[in-house]
Design an enzyme around this catalytic site. Structure first.
Site, mmCIF file in Angstrom:
data_model
loop_
_atom_site.group_PDB
_atom_site.id
_atom_site.type_symbol
_atom_site.label_atom_id
_atom_site.label_comp_id
_atom_site.label_asym_id
_atom_site.label_seq_id
_atom_site.Cartn_x
_atom_site.Cartn_y
_atom_site.Cartn_z
ATOM 1 N N PRO A 2 41.368 36.726 39.298
ATOM 2 C CA PRO A 2 42.189 36.836 40.672
ATOM 3 C C PRO A 2 41.317 37.079 41.908
ATOM 4 C CG PRO A 2 43.020 38.166 38.812
ATOM 5 C CD PRO A 2 41.653 37.761 38.575
ATOM 6 N N GLU A 3 41.540 36.323 42.888
ATOM 7 C CA GLU A 3 40.745 36.490 44.062
ATOM 8 C C GLU A 3 41.753 36.790 45.093
ATOM 9 O OE1 GLU A 3 37.334 35.326 45.401
ATOM 10 O OE2 GLU A 3 36.712 33.912 43.599
#
Ligand SMILES: [Zn+2]
Length: 271
Positions: A2-3
């Site tokens: 997850p960015e």
């Protein structure tokens, strides 16, 4: 992994279901995350009201009427909203039950995430205190970046990943933004002129914004029985495209390992 855009999408997805709700139970099934889940979490969270959910870099903050819960999704973490009767499956490490019979559920197969209670000012917490400005905020601009990169010999990609310079820009978006700005990711950061840094700042903001917009289509998935949205597929120009033709000039894109993380670039379009 997850960015920032996925974390922002998560924030927007969970907010309508938890904001204004009072926490009535907490179940911790696994304490061993990147750092141990704060001991006695249930006692600290129960009867607290969730006032809002904010984001700083890749951290989510549940702002409570007293205290703050800091959540990081690590490599594989995911938050979903489930009916509180939904049976937990493997890797569902934590539930925060709410007055509306829903629960915020934290799932993380690799357990590199974090769930930490902060008493007092969250901005003074050691994980947040030294963080650089938000990439989508007005404090992040060419003048600021020029000052921070001045004299630095390390490559620009590495410094964009340094959360002390700018918060939460991961490798995918650093590579994409450098391609868009026409900057070679291996270039010493201190040797990039002001005009090109302006291009870089707007490229970073564009790639993050368009990923957040793309994520908007997955928002409904935060409230379903399975609660397992796959992160949206992004339109990537260079990341993961080694050997494929550059969309601008047609030459084959290159990949190079630098500091354990791949660089992707076009030798003709990026200088
Ligand atoms: Zn090219």
């Amino acid at each position: 992994m997850p960015e920032l855009p996925e974390v922002e999408t998560t924030r927007r997805g969970i907010t309508p279901h938890i904001s204004g709700q009072t926490i009535d139970r907490v179940i911790v099934r696994e304490h061993r995350l990147r750092w141990p889940v704060t001991p006695g979490l249930e006692g600290k969270l129960r009867h607290r009201r969730v006032d809002s959910v904010s984001r700083r870099g890749k951290y989510l903050l549940l702002n409570l009427d007293r205290g703050t819960l800091l959540i990081h999704l690590g490599m594989s973490g995911h938050l979903s909203i489930v009916d509180d009767s939904t049976v937990a499956v493997r890797h569902d490490h934590l539930d925060i039950g709410l007055g509306n019979r829903l629960a915020l559920r934290y799932h993380d197969p690799r357990r590199f995430g974090a769930v930490l209670w902060i008493d007092g000012d969250p901005w003074q917490h050691k994980l947040l205190r030294t963080m650089g400005p938000e990439p989508l905020g007005t404090d992040f601009n060419a003048e600021y970046l020029h000052g921070r990169l001045h004299g630095r010999r390390r490559n620009i990609r590495d410094l964009l990943l340094d959360g002390g310079i700018v918060a939460g820009v991961g490798n995918i978006y650093a590579n994409e933004a450098l391609y868009r700005a026409g900057i070679d990711p291996r270039r010493p950061a201190g040797r990039i002129g002001r005009t090109r840094l302006e291009k870089l700042v707007s490229a970073i903001q564009q790639v993050l914004r368009s990923a957040i917009e793309a994520g908007g289509t997955t928002l409904r998935d935060f409230r379903d029985s399975n609660g397992r949205p796959g992160y949206f597929s992004q339109q990537l120009s260079v990341y993961g495209r080694a050997g494929e033709p550059c969309r601008r000039c047609g030459s084959a894109l290159r990949q190079q390992m630098v500091g354990n993380r791949s660089l992707f670039y076009c030798t003709r379009c990026q200088r």
